[in-house]
Scaffold this active site. Structure first.
Site, PDB file in Angstrom:
ATOM      1  N   HIS A  18     -35.248 -25.992  14.908  1.00 31.97           N
ATOM      2  CA  HIS A  18     -33.830 -25.744  15.179  1.00 31.97           C
ATOM      3  C   HIS A  18     -33.682 -24.365  15.822  1.00 31.97           C
ATOM      4  O   HIS A  18     -34.672 -23.686  16.091  1.00 31.97           O
ATOM      5  CB  HIS A  18     -32.969 -25.944  13.936  1.00 31.97           C
ATOM      6  CG  HIS A  18     -33.231 -24.984  12.807  1.00 31.97           C
ATOM      7  ND1 HIS A  18     -32.953 -23.638  12.874  1.00 31.97           N
ATOM      8  CD2 HIS A  18     -33.743 -25.189  11.568  1.00 31.97           C
ATOM      9  CE1 HIS A  18     -33.268 -23.063  11.737  1.00 31.97           C
ATOM     10  NE2 HIS A  18     -33.774 -23.981  10.927  1.00 31.97           N
ATOM     11  N   HIS A  21     -35.574 -21.189  14.554  1.00 29.27           N
ATOM     12  CA  HIS A  21     -36.986 -21.070  14.942  1.00 29.27           C
ATOM     13  C   HIS A  21     -37.098 -20.586  16.381  1.00 29.27           C
ATOM     14  O   HIS A  21     -37.934 -19.745  16.722  1.00 29.27           O
ATOM     15  CB  HIS A  21     -37.697 -22.418  14.803  1.00 29.27           C
ATOM     16  CG  HIS A  21     -37.614 -23.010  13.428  1.00 29.27           C
ATOM     17  ND1 HIS A  21     -37.123 -24.261  13.189  1.00 29.27           N
ATOM     18  CD2 HIS A  21     -37.940 -22.492  12.219  1.00 29.27           C
ATOM     19  CE1 HIS A  21     -37.163 -24.510  11.888  1.00 29.27           C
ATOM     20  NE2 HIS A  21     -37.640 -23.444  11.274  1.00 29.27           N
ATOM     21  N   CYS A 126     -39.201 -23.437  -5.988  1.00 25.92           N
ATOM     22  CA  CYS A 126     -38.404 -24.089  -4.940  1.00 25.92           C
ATOM     23  C   CYS A 126     -39.378 -24.618  -3.905  1.00 25.92           C
ATOM     24  O   CYS A 126     -40.094 -23.837  -3.272  1.00 25.92           O
ATOM     25  CB  CYS A 126     -37.405 -23.137  -4.280  1.00 25.92           C
ATOM     26  SG  CYS A 126     -36.639 -23.896  -2.810  1.00 25.92           S
ATOM     27  N   CYS A 129     -38.674 -23.378  -0.237  1.00 24.14           N
ATOM     28  CA  CYS A 129     -39.213 -22.030   0.042  1.00 24.14           C
ATOM     29  C   CYS A 129     -40.711 -22.001  -0.231  1.00 24.14           C
ATOM     30  O   CYS A 129     -41.381 -21.072   0.170  1.00 24.14           O
ATOM     31  CB  CYS A 129     -38.604 -20.970  -0.869  1.00 24.14           C
ATOM     32  SG  CYS A 129     -36.842 -20.794  -0.806  1.00 24.14           S
ATOM     33  N   CYS A 143     -32.070 -22.167  -6.282  1.00 25.22           N
ATOM     34  CA  CYS A 143     -32.821 -21.236  -5.449  1.00 25.22           C
ATOM     35  C   CYS A 143     -31.855 -20.343  -4.669  1.00 25.22           C
ATOM     36  O   CYS A 143     -30.851 -20.825  -4.160  1.00 25.22           O
ATOM     37  CB  CYS A 143     -33.699 -22.060  -4.501  1.00 25.22           C
ATOM     38  SG  CYS A 143     -33.912 -21.325  -2.893  1.00 25.22           S
ATOM     39  N   HIS A 146     -31.729 -21.572  -0.687  1.00 27.58           N
ATOM     40  CA  HIS A 146     -31.199 -22.893  -0.324  1.00 27.58           C
ATOM     41  C   HIS A 146     -30.031 -23.351  -1.189  1.00 27.58           C
ATOM     42  O   HIS A 146     -29.372 -24.339  -0.869  1.00 27.58           O
ATOM     43  CB  HIS A 146     -32.323 -23.930  -0.388  1.00 27.58           C
ATOM     44  CG  HIS A 146     -33.393 -23.696   0.620  1.00 27.58           C
ATOM     45  ND1 HIS A 146     -34.557 -23.020   0.336  1.00 27.58           N
ATOM     46  CD2 HIS A 146     -33.459 -23.995   1.940  1.00 27.58           C
ATOM     47  CE1 HIS A 146     -35.300 -22.945   1.429  1.00 27.58           C
ATOM     48  NE2 HIS A 146     -34.665 -23.507   2.408  1.00 27.58           N
ATOM     49  N   LYS A 293     -26.035 -19.538   6.791  1.00 30.76           N
ATOM     50  CA  LYS A 293     -27.320 -19.564   7.488  1.00 30.76           C
ATOM     51  C   LYS A 293     -27.530 -20.955   8.088  1.00 30.76           C
ATOM     52  O   LYS A 293     -27.341 -21.964   7.419  1.00 30.76           O
ATOM     53  CB  LYS A 293     -28.460 -19.268   6.499  1.00 30.76           C
ATOM     54  CG  LYS A 293     -29.834 -19.390   7.144  1.00 30.76           C
ATOM     55  CD  LYS A 293     -30.953 -19.017   6.195  1.00 30.76           C
ATOM     56  CE  LYS A 293     -32.289 -19.008   6.916  1.00 30.76           C
ATOM     57  NZ  LYS A 293     -33.184 -20.091   6.593  1.00 30.76           N
ATOM     58  N   LYS A 296     -31.845 -26.611   8.180  1.00 26.99           N
ATOM     59  CA  LYS A 296     -31.884 -28.064   8.024  1.00 26.99           C
ATOM     60  C   LYS A 296     -31.225 -28.478   6.714  1.00 26.99           C
ATOM     61  O   LYS A 296     -30.525 -29.469   6.651  1.00 26.99           O
ATOM     62  CB  LYS A 296     -33.337 -28.545   8.017  1.00 26.99           C
ATOM     63  CG  LYS A 296     -33.878 -28.738   9.406  1.00 26.99           C
ATOM     64  CD  LYS A 296     -33.398 -30.047  10.000  1.00 26.99           C
ATOM     65  CE  LYS A 296     -33.664 -30.033  11.500  1.00 26.99           C
ATOM     66  NZ  LYS A 296     -33.030 -31.101  12.233  1.00 26.99           N
TER      67      LYS A 296
HETATM   68  O1  ME8 Z   1     -40.625 -19.862   6.192  1.00 24.47           O
HETATM   69  N1  ME8 Z   1     -31.669 -17.563  11.668  1.00 24.47           N
HETATM   70  O2  ME8 Z   1     -41.121 -21.502   7.738  1.00 24.47           O
HETATM   71  P1  ME8 Z   1     -39.672 -21.992   8.214  1.00 24.47           P
HETATM   72  C1  ME8 Z   1     -32.704 -16.859  12.150  1.00 24.47           C
HETATM   73  N2  ME8 Z   1     -43.576 -21.569   6.962  1.00 24.47           N
HETATM   74  N3  ME8 Z   1     -33.992 -17.224  12.031  1.00 24.47           N
HETATM   75  C2  ME8 Z   1     -34.232 -18.376  11.393  1.00 24.47           C
HETATM   76  C3  ME8 Z   1     -33.208 -19.175  10.861  1.00 24.47           C
HETATM   77  C4  ME8 Z   1     -31.862 -18.722  11.028  1.00 24.47           C
HETATM   78  N4  ME8 Z   1     -30.813 -19.410  10.595  1.00 24.47           N
HETATM   79  N5  ME8 Z   1     -33.771 -20.257  10.299  1.00 24.47           N
HETATM   80  C5  ME8 Z   1     -35.108 -20.135  10.476  1.00 24.47           C
HETATM   81  C6  ME8 Z   1     -41.409 -20.586   6.773  1.00 24.47           C
HETATM   82  N6  ME8 Z   1     -35.399 -19.000  11.142  1.00 24.47           N
HETATM   83  C7  ME8 Z   1     -42.883 -20.427   6.520  1.00 24.47           C
HETATM   84  C8  ME8 Z   1     -43.367 -19.174   7.206  1.00 24.47           C
HETATM   85  S1  ME8 Z   1     -45.304 -17.450   7.900  1.00 24.47           S
HETATM   86  C9  ME8 Z   1     -46.807 -17.039   7.302  1.00 24.47           C
HETATM   87  C10 ME8 Z   1     -44.832 -18.873   6.993  1.00 24.47           C
HETATM   88  C11 ME8 Z   1     -36.734 -18.533  11.539  1.00 24.47           C
HETATM   89  O3  ME8 Z   1     -39.893 -23.214   9.028  1.00 24.47           O
HETATM   90  C12 ME8 Z   1     -37.053 -17.174  10.936  1.00 24.47           C
HETATM   91  O4  ME8 Z   1     -38.084 -16.581  11.663  1.00 24.47           O
HETATM   92  O5  ME8 Z   1     -38.743 -22.058   7.074  1.00 24.47           O
HETATM   93  C13 ME8 Z   1     -37.558 -17.576   9.590  1.00 24.47           C
HETATM   94  O6  ME8 Z   1     -38.299 -16.576   8.937  1.00 24.47           O
HETATM   95  C14 ME8 Z   1     -38.419 -18.760   9.945  1.00 24.47           C
HETATM   96  O7  ME8 Z   1     -37.704 -19.415  11.009  1.00 24.47           O
HETATM   97  C15 ME8 Z   1     -38.634 -19.683   8.773  1.00 24.47           C
HETATM   98  O8  ME8 Z   1     -39.223 -20.859   9.227  1.00 24.47           O
END
Ligand code: ME8
Length: 501
Positions: A18, A21, A126, A129, A143, A146, A293, A296
């Site tokens: 989304h 990311h 969670c 997370c 959590c 979320h 925020k 998904k």
């Molecule tokens: O946390 N605003 O993966 P994830 C800004 N796999 N950035 C956002 C966002 C938002 N609303 N939503 C997501 C994970 N992001 C782990 C990480 S790293 C070793 C493991 C971005 O799929 C932001 O960079 O939940 C956030 O930290 C990341 O997507 C979380 O992606």
């Protein structure tokens, strides 16, 4: 050439990407491109986080094996990065054999440092997370990220002695620039003030993960598995020369909800493993909609692929870097997206390139202006603005104040457009002031070229097209200062950013 290694988080392969990311990845890509343009040996790593109980569950819900499921989703991330012109050097997946080797080598080192011990974990977890929470961190029973109920977990597994690193981490966070921006550093200091507790580093009731050596019914805790990706990406442990070239990372760019893992767990794991620490972790804010925020789980997502199809990669990249101060939260609105597109891209930059290429290509190959034709105050001022631009962009990119870098470039575009209005080259042509006209055209074309050069990391397609039309080449390192005289043919073309209603 100095090396510069930067990373995005690896995103969970639980659903299609989304806009959140895309936001992090665009920002990291812009930094990578700025650094390459300034001649650095850059390595940009991104990828997908493919293990864990949540992914296992979602795959089952969709009637797929976990591997089929993550294969599809990793492909959807790669597709989006191609659409958004993300120039990553490596896309790492935690289900790759190379990653398993890296994660297990990390594990082996933790074990030999004496930081692992058997314990019993009992408490909240969670799965979205993939994080353990203390009672006082929960919001009711939910959590804190979320706002959904946590599961209660009780299992015997391996623990990592995080508490042993309390003092070292405190010094690291307090006395260096390891955590940025300042607000996040304070948050991490707050966590440290409560005292660090050891954490479970393996899971029993999960099968989809990297098996723990000598404990076949346990897998690595998914966050430890995931953090190890930053080592895998640059060749640990197999390719020593690549690893030495790029490690330690210059910056991990992450969202603010995962600072505990990056600013506390990660440096502790590295210290325990005897590996150098990354130079900094920069946590940006959240993209929100009506204050919530975007995620998904909340269901308020914006599809970055659709936005890119409608407006083009450049427009998407530009908007998110310009509209939200990097480090802070920002609310997203469609109307402001269109307004910025029209004002900054169609009118200001697009118009500058159209004017410069129309004037510059009018009826001949642009000549170097005659030596005898002096620089007037308008030219001196424009050159001074170009010098300021170079200093400003250097400092703001270094500080990861990306919105300020964009603002500085867009201010220069404004100055270049004003130069055209002040010097009114169309009048010079009518007056037959041909030497002065050459001088002015040379400055107009060069100002537009320089703007395109600086914009290349932000809006790579349009900036490259503009640079081609103005200088006959794509932007390349070493051309970030005002250069005048002696250029090839300037080419006029269709508008780079047609106006939108
Ligand atoms: O946390 N605003 O993966 P994830 C800004 N796999 N950035 C956002 C966002 C938002 N609303 N939503 C997501 C994970 N992001 C782990 C990480 S790293 C070793 C493991 C971005 O799929 C932001 O960079 O939940 C956030 O930290 C990341 O997507 C979380 O992606």
């Amino acid at each position: 050439m100095t090396a510069y290694y930067l990373t995005t988080p690896i995103y969970y392969a639980n659903d299609v990407p989304h806009i959140g990311h895309a936001y992090t990845t665009i920002a990291a890509d812009a930094v990578a491109r700025f650094r390459r343009l300034h001649g650095q040996d850059v390595f940009l790593l991104t990828g997908t986080d493919e293990h864990g109980v949540n992914i296992e569950r979602i795959a089952a819900e969709r009637g797929l094996s976990p591997q089929q499921h993550v294969d599809r989703l990793a492909a959807s991330f790669r597709d989006l990065w191609a659409q958004l012109d993300i120039s990553y050097d490596r896309f790492v997946r935690t289900t790759e054999p190379a990653h398993e080797r890296a994660a297990l080598e990390l594990w082996r080192r933790l074990q030999s440092s004496g930081d692992l011990y058997r314990g019993v974990y009992e408490g909240a977890y969670c799965s979205r997370c993939e994080a353990y929470y203390q009672r006082d961190e929960l919001v009711g029973a939910d959590c804190p990220v979320h706002r959904l109920p946590c599961e209660q977990v009780q299992e015997e597994n391996w623990f990592f002695r995080l508490s042993r690193y309390q003092d070292t981490l405190e010094r690291l966070v307090r006395e260096t620039d390891f955590v940025q921006p300042e607000s996040r550093r304070n948050e991490v200091l707050g966590v440290l003030a409560q005292g660090l507790r050891d954490f479970s580093i393996s899971r029993r009731q999960v099968r989809w993960g990297i098996a723990v050596p000598d404990a076949p019914d346990e897998v690595l805790y998914v966050w430890v598995d995931a953090l190890a990706n930053y080592l895998t990406g640059v060749g640990f442990p197999d390719d020593q020369s690549t690893f030495e070239r790029y490690w330690p990372a210059d910056v991990h760019i992450v969202g603010k909800e995962i600072i505990r893992f990056h600013c506390l767990y990660w440096p502790a794991l590295l210290l325990s493993a005897g590996l150098p620490l990354p130079r900094r972790v920069f946590a940006h804010g959240w993209l929100t909609r009506e204050g919530h925020k975007i995620s998904k789980t909340t269901g308020n997502v914006i599809d970055p692929a659709a936005l890119t199809r409608d407006f083009g990669a450049d427009a998407v990249r530009y908007y998110f870097l310009r509209a939200i101060p990097f480090g802070q939260d920002g609310d997203i609105q469609h109307a402001s997206f269109v307004a910025r597109y029209n004002a900054d891209l169609a009118n200001d930059f697009g118009n500058l390139v159209q004017r410069a290429t129309r004037l510059g290509s009018r009826d001949r190959c642009l000549q170097p202006p005659p030596e005898s034709e002096p620089l007037g105050p308008a030219e001196e001022e424009l050159r001074e603005h170009a010098r300021e631009l170079s200093v400003r962009v250097g400092a703001t990119v270094e500080a990861l104040a990306l919105h300020e870098a964009v603002t500085a470039i867009s201010a220069f575009v404004g100055q270049a457009n004003r130069y055209i209005e002040i010097t009114a080259p169309w009048n010079l042509a009518k007056q037959g002031a041909s030497d002065r006209l050459e001088r002015v055209l040379d400055h107009v074309v060069e100002a537009a070229r320089l703007a395109a050069w600086y914009y290349a990391p932000i809006i790579p397609r349009a900036a490259t097209a503009a640079h081609q039309r103005l200088a006959g080449t794509p932007p390349s390192p070493g051309h970030g200062t005002f250069e005048t005289g002696g250029r090839g043919t300037v080419v006029f073309g269709p508008p780079l950013f047609p106006r939108r209603e």
